[in-house]
Design a protein around this motif. Structure first.
Motif, PDB file in Angstrom:
ATOM      1  N   LEU A 118      46.282  61.719  72.585  1.00 29.86           N
ATOM      2  CA  LEU A 118      47.472  61.388  71.029  1.00 29.86           C
ATOM      3  C   LEU A 118      47.186  59.790  72.044  1.00 29.86           C
ATOM      4  N   GLU A 145      53.368  61.053  68.142  1.00 31.52           N
ATOM      5  CA  GLU A 145      54.161  62.857  67.504  1.00 31.52           C
ATOM      6  C   GLU A 145      55.189  62.921  68.767  1.00 31.52           C
ATOM      7  N   VAL A 171      43.525  68.600  70.667  1.00 29.28           N
ATOM      8  CA  VAL A 171      44.338  69.459  69.581  1.00 29.28           C
ATOM      9  C   VAL A 171      43.625  70.768  69.463  1.00 29.28           C
ATOM     10  N   SER A 225      38.757  64.038  65.078  1.00 28.37           N
ATOM     11  CA  SER A 225      39.954  63.525  65.609  1.00 28.37           C
ATOM     12  C   SER A 225      41.166  64.305  66.442  1.00 28.37           C
ATOM     13  N   ASN A 226      40.678  65.550  66.123  1.00 29.05           N
ATOM     14  CA  ASN A 226      41.149  66.819  66.772  1.00 29.05           C
ATOM     15  C   ASN A 226      40.508  67.319  67.961  1.00 29.05           C
ATOM     16  N   GLU A 260      50.593  67.392  64.679  1.00 30.47           N
ATOM     17  CA  GLU A 260      49.033  66.977  65.150  1.00 30.47           C
ATOM     18  C   GLU A 260      49.076  67.810  66.022  1.00 30.47           C
ATOM     19  N   GLU A 261      50.337  66.540  67.221  1.00 26.98           N
ATOM     20  CA  GLU A 261      50.624  67.680  68.425  1.00 26.98           C
ATOM     21  C   GLU A 261      52.080  68.304  68.702  1.00 26.98           C
ATOM     22  N   ASP A 308      40.446  59.496  60.521  1.00 22.55           N
ATOM     23  CA  ASP A 308      41.093  59.980  60.695  1.00 22.55           C
ATOM     24  C   ASP A 308      41.547  57.639  61.290  1.00 22.55           C
ATOM     25  N   ASP A 346      50.136  64.157  56.848  1.00 24.33           N
ATOM     26  CA  ASP A 346      48.676  63.912  57.354  1.00 24.33           C
ATOM     27  C   ASP A 346      48.814  64.926  59.258  1.00 24.33           C
ATOM     28  N   HIS A 347      47.636  65.143  59.197  1.00 29.41           N
ATOM     29  CA  HIS A 347      47.039  67.101  60.420  1.00 29.41           C
ATOM     30  C   HIS A 347      47.809  67.703  59.813  1.00 29.41           C
ATOM     31  N   HIS A 389      52.576  61.734  59.189  1.00 32.83           N
ATOM     32  CA  HIS A 389      52.325  62.697  60.380  1.00 32.83           C
ATOM     33  C   HIS A 389      53.512  63.493  61.102  1.00 32.83           C
TER      34      HIS A 389
END
Ligand code: ADE
Ligand code: ZN
Length: 346
Positions: free
Chosen positions: A65, A180, A262, A256-257, A208-209, A286, A228-229, A205
């Motif tokens: 990210l 994040e 991710v 995005s992932n 996500e990570e 995203d 989000d995510h 968010h």
């Protein structure tokens, strides 16, 4: 739940492209295509530090990210005037309309631009004017969500909210974006509470990570209505139970992932598992200019990789309206259009 008639694998991409949908997770700065970036740079007498569009596009390879956020931030430097923000937003809205997006909730981060000496008014007026024109000229509804940057301080988030106060009528909600890991949600509890008191809707968010703990605190400390995510939620069965029971929507962004590593491949993405677990997942783009596709590309590539079906397609599109911040009568009208397509599609 509607039981959907089977659609052949050959016809599925056409169904995915054609189905009405809402997009709930798209950063407008991440929709700035290289062509428009060069055009805006020229208009503003600025240089893009890449030889041409193709060279720039080739630089869009990210290990995580943060590597993406550094390039994304550099791209925003070409945005200087209200018209620049209008043109960027209008370009996205045209792409969204072509993908049969009927409603979109657009993220933006004023702090990025005020950090470059622009006023929040410039940003908000440009974005909002494009959203108004989208309704009349493209027939799609668009609303705006101001994202605070979580690597910055609480005081800076309060300042961003203060600067947006003259434009409250142009906002549907606030969110939380940027780096994040190492930036858990708790720092923003008070600014989220203030926004809630102003009648703004809340998203963040999370997962996500970052770990499931950040999703728990987004829910319990920030009191967000959507995550989000949230793909990391699947590591915590108690969290999955909570998200399911409370019907908390998750705005998943498969390409995005993939691009931010991710998941090592789309075939290893957990979207199908999230749906099977009864989570209210949605599909979104995203930062489409950086991650290789708009919302329909996210649908078609992920469905192909995971072998998802027309039933999943209906569920995801239904969820997208259900999870949106439009009123219930509008949700039901869009969902009726969706049902009609699935009944008549051959
Ligand atoms: N800002 C733009 N895209 C983002 C993402 N995928 N995660 C966090 N912040 C972002
Ligand atoms: Zn995002």
């Amino acid at each position: 739940m509607m039981t959907v008639k089977p659609i052949s694998a050959q016809r599925l991409p056409a169904l995915l492209a054609r189905m009405p949908k809402a997009e709930l997770h798209m950063h407008i700065e991440g929709s700035l295509e290289p062509e428009l970036m060069f055009a805006l740079a020229a208009r503003n007498g600025l240089q893009v530090p890449y030889a041409d569009v193709e060279t720039l596009r080739r630089a869009y390879v990210f290990g995580n990210l943060q590597e993406f956020l550094d390039i994304y931030h550099a791209g925003t430097l070409v945005l200087r005037s209200e018209q620049d923000f209008y043109d960027m937003t209008w370009a996205y809205l045209q792409r969204a309309a072509a993908d049969h997006v009927l409603h979109t909730e657009i993220f933006f981060d004023t702090q990025t631009h005020t950090g470059h000496g622009l006023s929040a008014d410039t940003v908000l007026n440009g974005l909002h004017r494009a959203c108004v024109d989208a309704k009349t000229q493209l027939g799609i509804s668009a609303s705006l969500i101001l994202c605070f940057l979580r690597h910055l301080s609480e005081a800076e988030a309060f300042e961003a909210l203060e600067q947006a106060m003259p434009h409250l009528d142009k906002l549907v909600g606030i969110g939380l974006a940027s780096s994040e890991v190492g930036h858990p949600p708790e720092k923003f509890a008070r600014v989220f509470a203030k926004a809630r008191g102003l009648g703004l809707r809340l998203v963040a968010h999370a997962g996500e990570e970052g770990p499931p703990a950040y999703i728990w605190s987004a829910l319990d400390v920030l009191k967000v209505e959507r995550i989000d995510h949230g793909v990391q939620s699947m590591k915590d069965s108690a969290l999955v139970a909570r998200l399911k029971q409370a019907r908390i929507p998750l705005t998943v962004c498969p390409l995005s992932n993939l691009k931010l590593r991710v998941f090592p491949s789309l075939a290893q993405h957990n979207l199908g598992a999230m749906l099977d677990a009864g989570l209210m997942a949605t599909v979104n783009s995203d930062d489409p200019a950086y991650f290789g596709g708009y919302v329909n590309d996210n649908f078609t590539q992920t469905f192909a990789a995971l072998g998802l079906t027309a039933q999943h397609a209906w569920q995801l599109a239904y969820n997208s309206f259900e999870a949106s911040f439009i009123d219930v009568s509008a949700k039901r009208a869009y969902q009726a259009q969706l049902a009609e397509l699935f009944e008549t599609f051959e």
